[in-house]
Design an enzyme around this catalytic site. Structure first.
Site, PDB file in Angstrom:
ATOM      1  N   ARG A 147       0.872  -1.172   0.000  1.00 41.84           N
ATOM      2  CA  ARG A 147       0.000   0.000   0.000  1.00 41.84           C
ATOM      3  C   ARG A 147       0.901   1.211   0.000  1.00 41.84           C
ATOM      4  NH1 ARG A 147      -3.603   2.581   4.840  1.00 41.84           N
ATOM      5  NH2 ARG A 147      -1.591   3.541   5.295  1.00 41.84           N
ATOM      6  N   TYR A 159      -2.195  11.546   7.002  1.00 41.74           N
ATOM      7  CA  TYR A 159      -2.526  10.144   7.237  1.00 41.74           C
ATOM      8  C   TYR A 159      -1.622   9.198   6.439  1.00 41.74           C
ATOM      9  CZ  TYR A 159      -4.377   5.599   6.759  1.00 41.74           C
ATOM     10  OH  TYR A 159      -4.444   4.240   6.735  1.00 41.74           O
ATOM     11  N   ASP A 216      -4.955   4.057  -0.011  1.00 40.79           N
ATOM     12  CA  ASP A 216      -6.064   4.334   0.907  1.00 40.79           C
ATOM     13  C   ASP A 216      -6.434   5.817   0.844  1.00 40.79           C
ATOM     14  OD1 ASP A 216      -7.819   4.454   3.031  1.00 40.79           O
ATOM     15  OD2 ASP A 216      -6.570   3.267   4.391  1.00 40.79           O
ATOM     16  N   HIS A 218      -8.774   7.078   2.649  1.00 42.14           N
ATOM     17  CA  HIS A 218      -9.159   7.388   4.027  1.00 42.14           C
ATOM     18  C   HIS A 218     -10.341   8.349   4.127  1.00 42.14           C
ATOM     19  CE1 HIS A 218      -7.856   6.845   8.293  1.00 42.14           C
ATOM     20  NE2 HIS A 218      -7.536   5.685   7.741  1.00 42.14           N
ATOM     21  N   GLU A 242      -8.916   2.250  -1.669  1.00 36.17           N
ATOM     22  CA  GLU A 242      -9.678   1.985  -0.440  1.00 36.17           C
ATOM     23  C   GLU A 242     -10.323   3.265   0.100  1.00 36.17           C
ATOM     24  OE1 GLU A 242      -7.092   0.524   2.611  1.00 36.17           O
ATOM     25  OE2 GLU A 242      -8.585   0.800   4.183  1.00 36.17           O
ATOM     26  N   GLU A 268     -13.598  -0.745   6.665  1.00 33.54           N
ATOM     27  CA  GLU A 268     -12.923  -0.872   7.968  1.00 33.54           C
ATOM     28  C   GLU A 268     -13.697  -0.200   9.101  1.00 33.54           C
ATOM     29  OE1 GLU A 268      -9.116   0.971   6.935  1.00 33.54           O
ATOM     30  OE2 GLU A 268      -9.589   2.612   8.291  1.00 33.54           O
ATOM     31  N   ARG A 289     -13.534  -4.855   3.478  1.00 38.23           N
ATOM     32  CA  ARG A 289     -12.389  -4.427   4.273  1.00 38.23           C
ATOM     33  C   ARG A 289     -12.594  -4.542   5.785  1.00 38.23           C
ATOM     34  NH1 ARG A 289      -7.760  -3.952   4.709  1.00 38.23           N
ATOM     35  NH2 ARG A 289      -7.337  -1.793   5.197  1.00 38.23           N
ATOM     36  N   GLU A 345      -4.226  -7.408   4.840  1.00 38.09           N
ATOM     37  CA  GLU A 345      -3.343  -6.324   5.289  1.00 38.09           C
ATOM     38  C   GLU A 345      -2.462  -6.828   6.439  1.00 38.09           C
ATOM     39  OE1 GLU A 345      -5.420  -3.066   7.111  1.00 38.09           O
ATOM     40  OE2 GLU A 345      -3.784  -1.662   6.729  1.00 38.09           O
ATOM     41  N   TRP A 408     -10.944  12.261   8.862  1.00 35.82           N
ATOM     42  CA  TRP A 408      -9.513  11.926   9.012  1.00 35.82           C
ATOM     43  C   TRP A 408      -9.176  10.700   8.195  1.00 35.82           C
ATOM     44  CZ3 TRP A 408      -7.072   7.568  11.329  1.00 35.82           C
ATOM     45  CH2 TRP A 408      -5.652   7.653  11.282  1.00 35.82           C
TER      46      TRP A 408
HETATM   47  C1  GCO Z   1      -5.797   0.857   7.216  1.00 32.43           C
HETATM   48  C2  GCO Z   1      -6.448   1.846   8.099  1.00 32.43           C
HETATM   49  C3  GCO Z   1      -5.750   2.183   9.361  1.00 32.43           C
HETATM   50  C4  GCO Z   1      -6.731   2.972  10.224  1.00 32.43           C
HETATM   51  C5  GCO Z   1      -6.609   2.585  11.649  1.00 32.43           C
HETATM   52  C6  GCO Z   1      -7.681   3.237  12.496  1.00 32.43           C
HETATM   53  O1  GCO Z   1      -6.207   0.777   6.078  1.00 32.43           O
HETATM   54  O2  GCO Z   1      -4.962   0.146   7.723  1.00 32.43           O
HETATM   55  O3  GCO Z   1      -6.968   2.918   7.377  1.00 32.43           O
HETATM   56  O4  GCO Z   1      -4.543   2.846   9.157  1.00 32.43           O
HETATM   57  O5  GCO Z   1      -6.575   4.328  10.061  1.00 32.43           O
HETATM   58  O6  GCO Z   1      -6.690   1.219  11.742  1.00 32.43           O
HETATM   59  O7  GCO Z   1      -7.724   2.663  13.754  1.00 32.43           O
HETATM   60 MG    MG Z   2      -7.772   1.996   5.603  1.00 30.93          MG
END
Ligand code: GCO
Ligand code: MG
Length: 408
Positions: A147, A159, A216, A218, A242, A268, A289, A345, A408
């Protein structure tokens, strides 16, 4: 036989983890992960103040019945705190059942469908040179998928980008120990969208077409921004994009889909199959995810993945460092057993964490295996855990350059 005791262990070997210990009347111990990043103590309380006494005396073999009892029986449903608590109970009961059977859990889930589980690592860098070094480092370790996240000119710490040097293995931990309040980061989507496609182009030029590349978003783009981005990056053949848009808005994925063939992954922050209902039946995503830890455990995750399989959608189970080795083991057993596995992951835990949680995972040329010990194959060392006290830590809060709070 029945459940004789239920204990909640909170420990912080570099980061916080909540672990459930279920012991049967004949002394078999099962472990479950209940870690919810930045809200750990709420789940610990849900387990110890509410669920523990309900579990004492129950037949540990009745996993489905216990799941339904905790889910339907509470009247209040879903949500990350509830579903992480249920997940921990569910994992612990599967751990016990597999230990009683004398088999690694994946055998009870149907046996291995593959020899090992392809994993992806997190490669990041504040600029392209650092990112490129990180990718090279992971390739040398044997990883076949990475990633990639990188700094955006004009923005500070963002991030997914490690502040540590390139090629550092244990490099990125988003939860910060910053006293009573979360740290704050900055964001500007326009600068990100201008910068990112060129980064993928450079990576393909330097590393060729073999490497699986993931990214990602995010949750930061609007639906139309995400559609444009997914279209722009098609030539770089991403394994997935993602969390392009915020997780609550299932219909947003429809718009991205109408404009692009870049594969999409999301989930996630989801916690039940209902978060996926539209996405799966309308084939708006390619990868699921969710974390086993945040989605009600092995019982619930297996159902989501079987449902996804009917629609040609594959797994991409969440495995950051805030999922404990117990939660990671649950993911690996599922990954090994299901047919519609996609990728896993893998952010390796730090050494202190691996002293507290002893695993039997093996890594070989980009593939992980959970090991063949009976159960999940992870044991928590309670004495080692007691040396690390809970320490407040939060995920950052994000603001646009004008101060507006952003995802975030
Ligand atoms: C990922 C995630 C993590 C999250 C974290 C939040 O794809 O691994 O986005 O980096 O930000 O797990 O608790
Ligand atoms: Mg993620």
């Amino acid at each position: 036989m029945s459940i004789a005791s239920v204990d909640v262990i909170v420990t912080s070997p570099g980061r916080n983890f909540v672990t459930l210990k279920v012991t049967t009347s004949d002394g078999i111990v099962g472990w479950g992960d209940a870690t919810l990043n930045g809200r750990e103590l709420s789940v610990a309380s849900y387990l110890s103040d509410h669920l523990a006494s309900m579990l004492i005396g129950r037949d540990e073999d009745r996993i489905e019945d216990t799941w339904q009892y905790l889910y339907r029986g509470a009247y209040w449903r879903r949500g990350p705190v509830t579903m992480a608590a249920i997940a921990a109970v569910d994992m612990a009961l599967w751990d016990i059942k597999a230990k009683k059977a004398g088999m690694p859990l994946y055998q009870l889930l149907g046996g291995a469908s593959r020899d090992g589980v392809r994993v992806y690592a997190h490669a990041s860098g504040t600029d392209f040179a650092a990112l490129s070094n990180a990718i090279t480092g992971y390739r040398e370790l044997g990883f076949t998928a990475v990633r990639v996240q990188t700094g955006v000119p004009g923005l500070g710490q963002i991030y997914g980008v490690s502040a540590a040097g390139p090629g550092v293995r244990y490099d990125y931990e988003p939860a910060k120990r910053s006293g009573d309040r979360p740290a704050e980061e900055q964001w500007d989507t326009r600068q990100y969208l201008t910068h990112m496609p060129g980064v993928f182009a450079q990576i393909r030029e330097e590393f060729g077409t073999d490497l699986r590349l993931l990214h990602d978003g995010h949750h930061r783009m609007t639906p139309i921004e995400a559609a444009r981005f997914a279209k722009d990056i098609e030539p770089y053949d991403l394994f997935w994009l993602e969390d392009a848009t915020p997780g609550e808005d299932q219909a947003a994925l429809r718009l991205i889909r109408q404009h692009s063939t870049t594969p999409l992954a999301i989930g996630e922050v989801f916690n039940t199959v209902y978060d996926y209902q539209t996405l799966i039946t309308e084939r708006l995503i390619d990868y699921v995810r969710s974390a086993v830890t945040h989605t009600g455990g092995i019982t619930a995750m297996k159902k989501i993945l079987d449902f996804a399989a009917i629609y040609g959608i594959r797994s991409g189970i969440h495995g950051p460092t805030d999922i404990s080795p117990v939660g990671m083991a649950a993911a690996l057993h599922l990954d090994l057993a299901i047919h519609n596995f996609g990728i896993q992951e893998y952010m390796p835990h730090n050494e202190q964490t691996l002293e507290v949680f002893q695993t039997s995972f093996t890594f070989d040329r980009g593939f992980l295996h959970p090991g063949d010990q009976p159960g999940l194959g992870v044991e928590l060392d309670e004495e080692a855990a007691s040396a690390f006290e809970y320490t407040k830590a939060y995920l950052p809060v994000n603001r646009l350059l004008d101060g507006t709070v952003h995802d975030w």
